[in-house]
Scaffold this active site. Sequence first.
Site, PDB file in Angstrom:
ATOM      1  N   ARG A 125     -49.757  38.405  86.843  1.00 53.78           N
ATOM      2  CA  ARG A 125     -49.969  37.044  87.393  1.00 53.78           C
ATOM      3  C   ARG A 125     -50.589  36.083  86.384  1.00 53.78           C
ATOM      4  NH1 ARG A 125     -51.448  39.975  91.995  1.00 53.78           N
ATOM      5  NH2 ARG A 125     -49.725  40.007  93.469  1.00 53.78           N
ATOM      6  N   LYS A 147     -44.630  24.399  77.842  1.00 53.95           N
ATOM      7  CA  LYS A 147     -43.380  24.714  78.546  1.00 53.95           C
ATOM      8  C   LYS A 147     -42.897  26.064  78.043  1.00 53.95           C
ATOM      9  CE  LYS A 147     -40.793  20.560  78.695  1.00 53.95           C
ATOM     10  NZ  LYS A 147     -39.408  20.094  78.731  1.00 53.95           N
ATOM     11  N   GLU A 189     -36.440  17.157  64.722  1.00 57.51           N
ATOM     12  CA  GLU A 189     -37.480  16.922  65.744  1.00 57.51           C
ATOM     13  C   GLU A 189     -38.611  16.059  65.187  1.00 57.51           C
ATOM     14  OE1 GLU A 189     -36.942  17.658  68.777  1.00 57.51           O
ATOM     15  OE2 GLU A 189     -35.442  19.245  68.657  1.00 57.51           O
ATOM     16  N   LYS A 235     -46.979  14.687  69.938  1.00 55.10           N
ATOM     17  CA  LYS A 235     -46.577  15.571  71.044  1.00 55.10           C
ATOM     18  C   LYS A 235     -47.788  15.863  71.916  1.00 55.10           C
ATOM     19  CE  LYS A 235     -44.054  18.900  73.238  1.00 55.10           C
ATOM     20  NZ  LYS A 235     -43.092  19.948  73.186  1.00 55.10           N
ATOM     21  N   GLU A 245     -43.890  16.610  82.755  1.00 56.44           N
ATOM     22  CA  GLU A 245     -42.610  15.927  82.602  1.00 56.44           C
ATOM     23  C   GLU A 245     -42.328  14.855  83.631  1.00 56.44           C
ATOM     24  OE1 GLU A 245     -40.020  17.988  80.432  1.00 56.44           O
ATOM     25  OE2 GLU A 245     -38.223  16.843  80.910  1.00 56.44           O
ATOM     26  N   ARG A 249     -43.210  12.003  79.306  1.00 56.86           N
ATOM     27  CA  ARG A 249     -42.794  13.196  78.566  1.00 56.86           C
ATOM     28  C   ARG A 249     -41.287  13.194  78.315  1.00 56.86           C
ATOM     29  NH1 ARG A 249     -45.535  19.224  78.916  1.00 56.86           N
ATOM     30  NH2 ARG A 249     -44.108  20.162  77.443  1.00 56.86           N
ATOM     31  N   ASN A 253     -37.096  13.584  74.915  1.00 58.72           N
ATOM     32  CA  ASN A 253     -35.680  13.980  74.954  1.00 58.72           C
ATOM     33  C   ASN A 253     -34.788  13.050  74.136  1.00 58.72           C
ATOM     34  OD1 ASN A 253     -35.997  16.197  76.622  1.00 58.72           O
ATOM     35  ND2 ASN A 253     -35.950  14.932  78.462  1.00 58.72           N
ATOM     36  N   HIS A 256     -31.535  14.141  72.695  1.00 61.39           N
ATOM     37  CA  HIS A 256     -31.242  15.478  73.223  1.00 61.39           C
ATOM     38  C   HIS A 256     -30.187  15.476  74.326  1.00 61.39           C
ATOM     39  CE1 HIS A 256     -34.627  16.551  70.813  1.00 61.39           C
ATOM     40  NE2 HIS A 256     -34.576  17.816  71.171  1.00 61.39           N
ATOM     41  N   HIS A 260     -27.505  18.038  73.440  1.00 64.18           N
ATOM     42  CA  HIS A 260     -27.245  19.295  74.161  1.00 64.18           C
ATOM     43  C   HIS A 260     -25.770  19.428  74.527  1.00 64.18           C
ATOM     44  CE1 HIS A 260     -31.695  19.725  75.520  1.00 64.18           C
ATOM     45  NE2 HIS A 260     -31.455  20.391  74.410  1.00 64.18           N
ATOM     46  N   HIS A 272     -28.936  23.246  66.290  1.00 61.86           N
ATOM     47  CA  HIS A 272     -29.655  22.370  67.212  1.00 61.86           C
ATOM     48  C   HIS A 272     -30.044  21.041  66.539  1.00 61.86           C
ATOM     49  CE1 HIS A 272     -32.227  21.262  70.536  1.00 61.86           C
ATOM     50  NE2 HIS A 272     -33.226  21.062  69.687  1.00 61.86           N
TER      51      HIS A 272
HETATM   52  N1  LIG Z   1     -41.132  24.919  74.808  1.00 62.85           N
HETATM   53  C1  LIG Z   1     -40.755  23.789  74.277  1.00 62.85           C
HETATM   54  O1  LIG Z   1     -41.328  22.716  74.531  1.00 62.85           O
HETATM   55  C2  LIG Z   1     -39.603  23.796  73.324  1.00 62.85           C
HETATM   56  C3  LIG Z   1     -39.290  22.629  72.577  1.00 62.85           C
HETATM   57  C4  LIG Z   1     -38.245  22.686  71.669  1.00 62.85           C
HETATM   58  C5  LIG Z   1     -37.510  23.858  71.503  1.00 62.85           C
HETATM   59  N2  LIG Z   1     -37.837  24.965  72.248  1.00 62.85           N
HETATM   60  C6  LIG Z   1     -37.084  26.212  72.082  1.00 62.85           C
HETATM   61  O2  LIG Z   1     -37.278  26.661  70.750  1.00 62.85           O
HETATM   62  C7  LIG Z   1     -36.191  27.510  70.387  1.00 62.85           C
HETATM   63  C8  LIG Z   1     -35.775  27.194  68.974  1.00 62.85           C
HETATM   64  O3  LIG Z   1     -36.869  27.435  68.129  1.00 62.85           O
HETATM   65  P1  LIG Z   1     -36.698  27.600  66.546  1.00 62.85           P
HETATM   66  O4  LIG Z   1     -35.803  26.542  66.047  1.00 62.85           O
HETATM   67  O5  LIG Z   1     -38.058  27.739  66.009  1.00 62.85           O
HETATM   68  O6  LIG Z   1     -35.819  28.922  66.439  1.00 62.85           O
HETATM   69  P2  LIG Z   1     -36.193  30.494  66.258  1.00 62.85           P
HETATM   70  O7  LIG Z   1     -37.439  30.840  66.921  1.00 62.85           O
HETATM   71  O8  LIG Z   1     -34.953  31.217  66.666  1.00 62.85           O
HETATM   72  O9  LIG Z   1     -36.374  30.630  64.689  1.00 62.85           O
HETATM   73  C9  LIG Z   1     -35.279  30.358  63.851  1.00 62.85           C
HETATM   74  C10 LIG Z   1     -35.037  31.463  62.840  1.00 62.85           C
HETATM   75  O10 LIG Z   1     -36.010  31.342  61.812  1.00 62.85           O
HETATM   76  C11 LIG Z   1     -36.611  32.614  61.545  1.00 62.85           C
HETATM   77  N3  LIG Z   1     -37.970  32.319  61.114  1.00 62.85           N
HETATM   78  C12 LIG Z   1     -38.996  31.855  61.860  1.00 62.85           C
HETATM   79  N4  LIG Z   1     -40.058  31.599  61.094  1.00 62.85           N
HETATM   80  C13 LIG Z   1     -39.709  31.934  59.836  1.00 62.85           C
HETATM   81  C14 LIG Z   1     -40.387  31.868  58.595  1.00 62.85           C
HETATM   82  N5  LIG Z   1     -41.620  31.375  58.482  1.00 62.85           N
HETATM   83  N6  LIG Z   1     -39.728  32.307  57.495  1.00 62.85           N
HETATM   84  C15 LIG Z   1     -38.453  32.767  57.582  1.00 62.85           C
HETATM   85  N7  LIG Z   1     -37.765  32.806  58.735  1.00 62.85           N
HETATM   86  C16 LIG Z   1     -38.385  32.395  59.840  1.00 62.85           C
HETATM   87  C17 LIG Z   1     -36.500  33.377  62.831  1.00 62.85           C
HETATM   88  O11 LIG Z   1     -36.494  34.756  62.592  1.00 62.85           O
HETATM   89  C18 LIG Z   1     -35.160  32.873  63.375  1.00 62.85           C
HETATM   90  O12 LIG Z   1     -34.116  33.635  62.839  1.00 62.85           O
HETATM   91  C19 LIG Z   1     -35.113  27.293  71.422  1.00 62.85           C
HETATM   92  O13 LIG Z   1     -35.031  28.423  72.248  1.00 62.85           O
HETATM   93  C20 LIG Z   1     -35.596  26.092  72.210  1.00 62.85           C
HETATM   94  O14 LIG Z   1     -35.162  26.130  73.553  1.00 62.85           O
HETATM   95  C21 LIG Z   1     -38.863  24.938  73.138  1.00 62.85           C
END
Ligand SMILES: NC(=O)c1ccc[n+]([C@@H]2O[C@H](COP(=O)([O-])OP(=O)(O)OC[C@H]3O[C@@H](n4cnc5c(N)ncnc54)[C@H](O)[C@@H]3O)[C@@H](O)[C@H]2O)c1
Length: 371
Positions: A125, A147, A189, A235, A245, A249, A253, A256, A260, A272
């Site tokens: 929980r 989030k 971003e 942020k 949101e 917030r 987007n 986006h 998307h 992305h």
């Molecule tokens: N919660 C939120 O508010 C929010 C906002 C934006 C995106 N997201 C989510 O984030 C995700 C995308 O995140 P991301 O772009 O960080 O992708 P990711 O976490 O998949 O990382 C991208 C790649 O980089 C590699 N990597 C990470 N750090 C590294 C480093 N220091 N050196 C070498 N390689 C490294 C990872 O192994 C992976 O292969 C999506 O699922 C998206 O939905 C969430």
Amino acid sequence: MVMKDILVKLPKKDNSYRILLEPGLRAHLTSYLAELSLPAHLAVVTDTLVGRLYGQELLQTLSALGVKPLLLTVARGERSKSWATVARLARKMLAQGLGRQTLLLALGGGVVGDLTGFLASIFMRGVPFIQIPTTLLAMVDAAIGGKTAIDLPQGKNLLGTFHQPRVVLIDPEFLLTLPPEQRRNGLAELLKTALIRDAGLVELLASSGPALFQDKNLSDRPLLVELIFRAAAIKAAVVSADEKEGDLRRILNFGHTLGHALEQCSGYKLQHGEAVALGMAAALELSVQLSGLSRPEAQRGLALLRAFDLPLTPPRFSPEDIVNALKMDKKRQDDNLVFVLLKKLGEAVIQPQVPVSLITDWLNQEAEGGR
Ligand SMILES: NC(=O)c1ccc[n+]([C@@H]2O[C@H](COP(=O)([O-])OP(=O)(O)OC[C@H]3O[C@@H](n4cnc5c(N)ncnc54)[C@H](O)[C@@H]3O)[C@@H](O)[C@H]2O)c1
């Protein structure tokens, strides 16, 4: 170098937390953890690549706290944001005797952060968790705001919770090993954040950003820290003012909505960051037509995307497919779409009535090969 400190101030006082930012911070992160009155058990969640690069180093650092953390490794990439992974990790934690007195540490990009946050929000929980973002995207965006999400076969982020981390620890030196295409995802971003909220950051990015990010060694650390700090602070401010949101917030987007749809129509072949950049290019044009952005400002916005080697020309997809994907979007209102547009560079507005035809016009005009 002096550590930067941002407070994410939330209405429920217990939920407020700090974002700490400093090159090399990971070497002495135990001093920050010690301040948090640690529970009996620690578990580090990471992916295979980040785990290989930094997992053992983190375990070693944590051993100074006198606890032996459990290392939980998941496959790289979006497919780890799944029920199957959540269940596997929870079972492993239980098998190792971890219960309510557990702190989870998310060491990785947005995938690990979203997954760990989700697991933390429902395990027993709810247990606390900490974000240690290792991608630029996670440092300026995903790790901040609470989030959490996993995906379903029907779509991304369909199951999720709001669960704020206890602290976000940002060490920009993780970015030294980040591959260029992942750097670009984060840059999209970073540009988005500047465009919606901070004209000064737009200027700074335009004048010194490209040289910094073309440098493999990211040598200008003070500049790197300044850029991440300002984006993370925006942020944090947006989340502080609007935790769950509402309208404010939603400005996050920007780029986006169409991004998307393009990502989906490409079968996720578009990165992305590329998709978001294309969404921002379209939004800049729509902003000239609908929300009073001047043409020269829109051109400056496009030049900034170009300077970071982000695409401005969408691949040729059927406009109907894009429109269908847009209409599936949660933000749909009748035949009009809700878009985040700009009044000026650095100032976003929510535009509730964007005719679908304006988007198809943009796609027809701008897609590879022209009309
Ligand atoms: N919660 C939120 O508010 C929010 C906002 C934006 C995106 N997201 C989510 O984030 C995700 C995308 O995140 P991301 O772009 O960080 O992708 P990711 O976490 O998949 O990382 C991208 C790649 O980089 C590699 N990597 C990470 N750090 C590294 C480093 N220091 N050196 C070498 N390689 C490294 C990872 O192994 C992976 O292969 C999506 O699922 C998206 O939905 C969430």
